[in-house]
Scaffold this motif. Structure first.
Motif, short mmCIF file in Angstrom:
data_model
loop_
_atom_site.label_atom_id
_atom_site.label_comp_id
_atom_site.label_asym_id
_atom_site.label_seq_id
_atom_site.Cartn_x
_atom_site.Cartn_y
_atom_site.Cartn_z
N UNK A 344 0.79 -1.26 0.05
CA UNK A 344 0.12 0.03 -0.01
C UNK A 344 0.89 1.31 -0.06
N UNK A 345 2.04 1.06 0.12
CA UNK A 345 3.06 2.13 0.06
C UNK A 345 4.02 1.80 -0.88
N UNK A 346 4.91 3.12 -1.64
CA UNK A 346 5.69 2.76 -2.55
C UNK A 346 7.22 3.05 -1.68
N UNK A 347 7.35 4.21 -0.87
CA UNK A 347 8.40 4.58 -0.41
C UNK A 347 8.38 4.66 1.09
N UNK A 348 9.59 4.83 1.88
CA UNK A 348 10.08 4.89 3.22
C UNK A 348 11.06 6.20 3.13
N UNK A 349 10.75 7.09 3.92
CA UNK A 349 11.67 8.30 3.87
C UNK A 349 12.24 8.21 5.36
N UNK A 350 13.80 8.59 5.53
CA UNK A 350 14.21 8.75 6.78
C UNK A 350 15.45 9.66 6.61
N UNK A 351 15.48 10.25 7.68
CA UNK A 351 16.67 11.51 7.76
C UNK A 351 18.08 11.02 8.13
N UNK A 352 18.26 9.74 8.61
CA UNK A 352 19.52 8.82 8.66
C UNK A 352 20.18 8.87 7.24
N UNK A 353 21.14 9.48 6.87
CA UNK A 353 21.97 9.40 5.66
C UNK A 353 22.46 7.94 5.58
N UNK A 354 22.74 7.00 6.48
CA UNK A 354 23.37 5.77 6.37
C UNK A 354 22.44 4.68 6.03
N UNK A 355 20.84 5.14 6.01
CA UNK A 355 19.85 4.39 5.41
C UNK A 355 19.69 4.52 3.76
N UNK A 356 19.86 5.69 3.46
CA UNK A 356 19.71 6.23 2.34
C UNK A 356 20.10 4.72 1.17
N UNK A 357 19.23 4.36 0.29
CA UNK A 357 19.67 3.49 -0.75
C UNK A 357 19.79 2.25 -0.21
N UNK A 358 19.36 1.97 0.91
CA UNK A 358 19.27 0.49 1.59
C UNK A 358 17.64 0.19 1.43
N UNK A 359 17.47 -1.10 1.91
CA UNK A 359 16.04 -1.58 1.64
C UNK A 359 15.66 -2.13 3.20
N UNK A 360 14.60 -2.27 3.39
CA UNK A 360 13.76 -2.25 4.77
C UNK A 360 13.66 -3.91 4.76
N UNK A 361 14.34 -4.64 5.74
CA UNK A 361 14.05 -6.06 5.81
C UNK A 361 12.52 -6.56 6.10
N UNK A 362 12.30 -7.57 5.31
CA UNK A 362 10.98 -7.97 5.50
C UNK A 362 9.86 -7.31 4.49
N UNK A 363 10.29 -6.07 4.24
CA UNK A 363 9.22 -4.98 3.57
C UNK A 363 9.62 -4.91 2.07
N UNK A 364 11.17 -4.49 1.94
CA UNK A 364 11.58 -4.76 0.39
C UNK A 364 11.49 -3.16 -0.10
N UNK A 365 11.07 -2.18 0.56
CA UNK A 365 11.17 -0.90 0.04
C UNK A 365 12.32 -0.14 0.24
N UNK A 366 12.90 0.51 -0.66
CA UNK A 366 14.05 1.27 -0.76
C UNK A 366 13.81 2.60 0.18
N UNK A 367 14.83 2.87 1.07
CA UNK A 367 14.62 3.99 1.78
C UNK A 367 15.23 5.24 1.01
N UNK A 368 14.28 6.31 1.26
CA UNK A 368 14.67 7.47 0.32
C UNK A 368 15.11 8.67 1.39
#
Length: 408
Positions: A344-368
């Motif tokens: 139901x969502x396409x993206x997750x956003x986070x302010x932590x730069x060490x998360x950017x471009x990584x993928x959420x375990x079990x969810x598979x969404x790219x962190x922007x």
């Protein structure tokens, strides 16, 4: 899925689904199961480098059991073999001004109260070292941080040469590291043998006067607000003020203070070692009966809470609205996997730069990164932690992103 153990009727008794399982806090051999979520990722904050790796991430079950002897709640299906904390475990929160304000306030409080100046400080579960370095900066202290996920040098600090980081799990072999003050923030909830762990800390102190301070999520709020986003696999231990205080007293400590902070999300205990068992009960403690009432309230209302958010996401999808989740950590993983609404969502956003471009375990969404929203222009932004709503709204406004901001 959420099982039929969750009832909307008051006829369901907490005694109706007892299982044989030892309470990690008091050793009682029976627990009452009251909430189940099946097939959720066994880690929420291990960053995956590919979408396939994230989708294929191992899953386990959350089956919460309540101990009616001490009030403790634990995941009876937790398997410690999945406790694979490593440098790619990314839970650093210090990119948030809101969180940093709280950390600074807490550090100054502890330094002033316990005269932490030119002292030796130990932090068990120091994450990337932010808080330990802050304590050492403000009080000219020396520090040792113990955590398997620590990345020495990640956090720049003028106190860096006075702090040693040990990339390991805390155990008896680290008992030499005691110092004048021990702190442990957001680690105990990841440990199932809670009594054994606190007794290990107490044994390391011996006859010294070392003060300990622990900070963990407050389970009272989780139960009263049905905060299902705060229930996930690696959180195997859930404490209320009373259950935490009773654990520390049983482990050879006297509770000197007990309180909630950070929007009542965090529970903090300050304690000192004693030679004889303490009988001192803090005013903030609740009874086991109070916890049982909160468990009943959770059971009564959780299905409605889950249905509300599931329908919210389904309606947004039906309207072809672009929905973004802000905050890609554990709350996000629990929110999407508990509801079974990853699609139901396409993206997750986070302010932590060490998360950017990584993928959420079990969810598979790219962190922007937040800047991504300038071009994406979402219709809705769901904030995983309401305490950051004002901060996030201001960031969106500064980026020229007009959207509906909704907090859990």
């Amino acid at each position: 899925m959420v099982q039929n153990l969750i009832s909307n009727t008051s006829e369901y008794s907490i005694d109706s689904n007892r299982i044989e399982h030892s309470c990690p806090n008091c050793g009682h051999h029976e627990l009452a199961v009251f909430y189940e979520v099946r097939d959720v990722p066994v880690h929420s904050c291990l960053m995956m480098s590919s979408q396939q790796q994230a989708v294929d991430f191992p899953c386990g079950d959350v089956v919460l059991g309540f101990c009616d002897r001490c009030g403790f709640i634990t995941n009876t299906e937790f398997d410690p073999k999945w406790s694979a904390y490593a440098p790619n475990y990314e839970d650093q929160q210090s990119y948030s001004p809101t969180f940093n304000k709280f950390s600074l306030k807490l550090a100054n409080h502890l330094i002033d109260k316990y005269d932490l100046h030119n002292k030796d400080i130990i932090e068990i579960g120091c994450s990337k070292g932010d808080f330990l370095l802050l304590l050492c900066e403000l009080g000219n202290n020396r520090g040792v941080g113990i955590d398997p996920s620590v990345v020495p040098g990640r956090v720049e600090s003028e106190a860096a040469d006075r702090v040693t980081f040990i990339q390991d799990y805390y155990s008896e072999k680290h008992s030499e590291y005691v110092g004048d003050f021990i702190c442990c923030r957001h680690t105990l909830e990841h440990i199932q043998p809670t009594s054994e762990f606190i007794k290990t800390v107490r044994k390391s102190i011996g006859d010294r006067d070392t003060v300990v301070v622990f900070e963990i999520p407050d389970n009272t709020r989780v139960l009263k607000e049905q905060a299902f986003e705060d229930i996930y696999y690696e959180h195997c231990s859930y404490f209320s003020p009373g259950t935490l205080a009773r654990l520390f007293r049983d482990s050879g400590f006297e509770v000197t203070d007990l309180y909630c902070d950070y929007g009542d999300q965090y529970l903090l205990i300050e304690a000192k070692p004693v030679a004889m068992p303490s009988e001192k009960v803090h005013l903030f403690e609740e009874s086991v009966e109070n916890v049982a009432q909160d468990v009943e309230l959770f059971k009564e209302k959780i299905a409605g809470k889950l249905d509300y958010w599931k329908k919210y996401l389904e309606d947004a999808q039906a309207k072809q609205e672009k929905v973004v989740v802000w905050g890609s950590g554990s709350k996000c993983v629990a929110f999407l996997t508990t509801l079974k609404t990853v699609d139901k969502i396409e993206y997750a956003v986070d302010i932590n730069p060490h998360r950017h471009g990584k993928y959420i375990p079990g969810v598979g969404k790219e962190i922007m990164s937040p800047e991504f929203l300038k071009s994406y222009q979402p219709d809705k932004v769901i904030v995983m932690n309401a305490i950051y709503t004002e901060e996030i709204s201001q960031m969106l406004n500064n980026m020229g992103v007009t959207t509906e901001v909704v907090a859990l």
